[in-house]
Design a protein around this motif. Structure first.
Motif, PDB file in Angstrom:
ATOM      1  N   GLN A  53      46.735  17.367  45.640  1.00  0.00           N
ATOM      2  CA  GLN A  53      46.803  18.552  44.780  1.00  0.00           C
ATOM      3  C   GLN A  53      47.460  19.719  45.502  1.00  0.00           C
ATOM      4  N   LYS A  54      47.138  19.867  46.796  1.00  0.00           N
ATOM      5  CA  LYS A  54      47.773  20.939  47.581  1.00  0.00           C
ATOM      6  C   LYS A  54      49.262  20.681  47.734  1.00  0.00           C
ATOM      7  N   LYS A  94      39.494  27.802  49.604  1.00  0.00           N
ATOM      8  CA  LYS A  94      40.051  27.671  48.255  1.00  0.00           C
ATOM      9  C   LYS A  94      41.542  28.003  48.251  1.00  0.00           C
ATOM     10  N   THR A  95      42.280  27.244  47.440  1.00  0.00           N
ATOM     11  CA  THR A  95      43.731  27.426  47.350  1.00  0.00           C
ATOM     12  C   THR A  95      44.054  28.336  46.165  1.00  0.00           C
ATOM     13  N   ASP A 197      51.038  25.268  37.289  1.00  0.00           N
ATOM     14  CA  ASP A 197      50.650  24.698  38.582  1.00  0.00           C
ATOM     15  C   ASP A 197      50.078  23.287  38.454  1.00  0.00           C
ATOM     16  N   GLY A 198      50.104  22.738  37.223  1.00  0.00           N
ATOM     17  CA  GLY A 198      49.605  21.370  37.045  1.00  0.00           C
ATOM     18  C   GLY A 198      50.690  20.406  36.618  1.00  0.00           C
ATOM     19  N   LEU A 199      51.954  20.744  36.915  1.00  0.00           N
ATOM     20  CA  LEU A 199      53.074  19.910  36.475  1.00  0.00           C
ATOM     21  C   LEU A 199      52.954  18.485  37.009  1.00  0.00           C
ATOM     22  N   LEU A 204      54.456  10.364  41.535  1.00  0.00           N
ATOM     23  CA  LEU A 204      54.081  11.126  42.728  1.00  0.00           C
ATOM     24  C   LEU A 204      52.795  11.914  42.501  1.00  0.00           C
ATOM     25  N   PHE A 205      52.808  12.769  41.456  1.00  0.00           N
ATOM     26  CA  PHE A 205      51.627  13.571  41.146  1.00  0.00           C
ATOM     27  C   PHE A 205      51.181  13.275  39.716  1.00  0.00           C
ATOM     28  N   PRO A 206      50.052  12.586  39.553  1.00  0.00           N
ATOM     29  CA  PRO A 206      49.578  12.279  38.202  1.00  0.00           C
ATOM     30  C   PRO A 206      49.033  13.539  37.527  1.00  0.00           C
TER      31      PRO A 206
END
Length: 503
Positions: A53-54, A94-95, A197-199, A204-206
């Protein structure tokens, strides 16, 4: 209240400040704090992020942001279309992301007509997709000054299409496109896509979420009971974005949902919702299957007009959009590969805007409508017939030598309607990359001394082929029935053919 300083995890030389009064603005998964100068916000994820996620966040604020900056029309996308995060920070495990503040036009200046209770609130799209909020009888109706007219929503839809098109070109999917993640301002005809920010990066990123109710694609709901690792499970992707995009456009232009009809699939509300939006999803305006028709006796009084497809059918959006709605909600509803892509929606919306006819009733709320190709057009919103003659312009392109073929592009004429370079030449494409000099009108139509005329403002080589006469700059030519005008003799130049309707 205190000012907190945080350092970028991308570039340790950069730092940001925010005001912490102990009461942050809370979103779905983030706590939002404002910078002292209100130029940006720092949005912290409430739950700690894992490595993946980061990594996604870091790529969004570096690699993908750089891709936009290096591409065409970067300023347009970063100022007018997206609120794109541009840095990432960490504090207490936290991010957080640094996001530009929303433009002032995306906050209500009045809000509800009755009690102004959302004054200063964000203009999320859902306020503008239901008929109740614009009906004076409804206690929560919005102030008329904030609603715009029907044409406002075409420009809003064009902006959303361009935003989705750009993301998809970069290999990304939004995954949660809905009226909650788009800010709109009908007054300035603007739209802004937020929560980026949730693209999803395929492979790669589900996706982090399956979407927002009303906008989740049927195949996602149909398979949501399967394990996330099951190969049959469908997760949000570019094709599911295209379902959400079609729903958004339909809702902005027709102010109802394309799948919420009168059919009850199950007495258990949760199962019924799952079937109605998933496995059994059926277009409320399906031409041959009436199963899910809207039950007009179930409509509330303030939804009775827009909520009833018999009164305002999807075909009032004109031929280009009607075709795409059929492809999205009939052919492609359960077959994602058949859904129209964002670029097709953008093209259809732009061509449809050329079919707009102003309503001659000054009291009409919507102000204009789409010409329906009938000899005596009537405004579908207020029932006012068109007054006077109506020139219809069809554009032709040169196929070879003296053979001209129809472009499939029509321009409706009204007093002081403009002619642009994208009408004149096939080489000028009307999109976000249009050069400033190509946005200026090169001619205009006028009703002058009881005749329709075209005035040449800036074209060399314009010629009346019917009379075999040149039309120099600042000269005018009458538009008679069957008039043929060569707009440009350069390669890609088009020919204009006039028909006079409503005579």
């Amino acid at each position: 209240m205190r000012t907190v300083k945080v350092t970028s995890i991308i570039d340790p030389g950069k730092s940001y400040e925010y005001i912490d009064d102990g009461n942050p603005k809370q979103g779905g998964v983030k706590d939002v704090y404002f910078a002292p100068d209100k130029k940006y916000v720092v949005a912290f994820f409430r739950a700690p992020l894992d490595f993946n996620q980061k990594d996604r966040i870091k790529r969004i604020v570096t690699l993908y942001l750089d891709n936009i900056k290096k591409g065409n029309a970067a300023d347009y996308f970063l100022q007018d279309i997206y609120r794109w995060p541009y840095d990432a920070v960490e504090r207490d495990g936290k991010t957080g992301v640094i996001v530009p503040i929303y433009d002032t036009r995306f906050f209500f200046s009045k809000g509800y007509g009755a009690n102004n209770s959302i004054k200063g609130g964000e203009k999320v799209g859902k306020w503008f997709t239901a008929p109740s909020f614009r009906n004076n009888q409804y206690p929560l109706s919005l102030d008329k000054s904030e609603l715009g007219d029907w044409l406002s929503y075409f420009q809003i839809a064009i902006s959303i299409c361009r935003g989705v098109k750009k993301m998809h070109q970069m290999g990304l999917a939004h995954s949660d496109l809905s009226y909650n993640n788009v800010l709109v301002d009908p007054v300035t005809k603007s739209a802004n896509i937020i929560d980026l920010d949730g693209l999803v990066v395929p492979g790669l990123f589900p996706p982090e979420v399956i979407g927002t109710a009303d906008f989740i694609a049927p195949e996602v709901l149909k398979t949501k009971h399967l394990n996330i690792s099951d190969p049959g499970r469908i997760l949000p992707n570019q094709r599911t974005d295209l379902h959400a995009l079609a729903v958004l456009i339909y809702m902005y232009l027709l102010r109802r949902h394309p799948l919420r009809g009168g059919k009850i699939w199950d007495l258990d509300a949760e199962k019924d919702e799952l079937m109605a939006m998933g496995e059994k999803a059926l277009f409320v305006e399906h031409p041959t299957d009436p199963t899910n028709r809207v039950r007009t006796d179930q409509l509330r009084k303030w939804d009775a007009f827009w909520g009833n497809p018999d009164k305002i059918p999807y075909t009032i959006t004109g031929p280009y959009l009607s075709d795409l709605f059929r492809r999205a909600f009939i052919d492609g509803l359960h077959n994602p590969m058949l859904r129209p892509i964002a670029n097709e929606w953008e093209t259809a919306l732009l061509k449809t805007v050329d079919l707009v006819q102003p309503c001659s009733n000054p009291a009409c709320d919507e102000k204009s409508y789409i010409f329906d190709n009938t000899t005596k057009p009537v405004c579908p919103f207020c029932g006012t017939p068109h007054k006077g003659t109506l020139p219809v312009i069809d554009l032709y392109y040169k196929f070879k030598n003296d053979v001209w073929k129809p472009e499939g592009h029509r321009l409706m004429v009204y007093h002081n309607q403009y002619l642009f370079k994208w009408h004149v030449s096939r080489k000028i494409i009307r999109n976000e990359s249009l050069a400033p000099e190509d946005k200026k009108p090169v001619g205009y139509f006028s009703f002058y001394q009881d005749k329709w005329v075209l005035v040449n403002q800036g074209l060399d080589g314009m010629k009346d082929l019917t009379e075999q006469k040149d039309i120099p700059r600042n000269a005018m030519v009458e538009l008679g029935n069957g008039k043929r005008i060569l707009l440009s003799n350069e390669e890609g130049g088009r020919l204009l053919y006039a028909t006079i309707a409503n005579q």
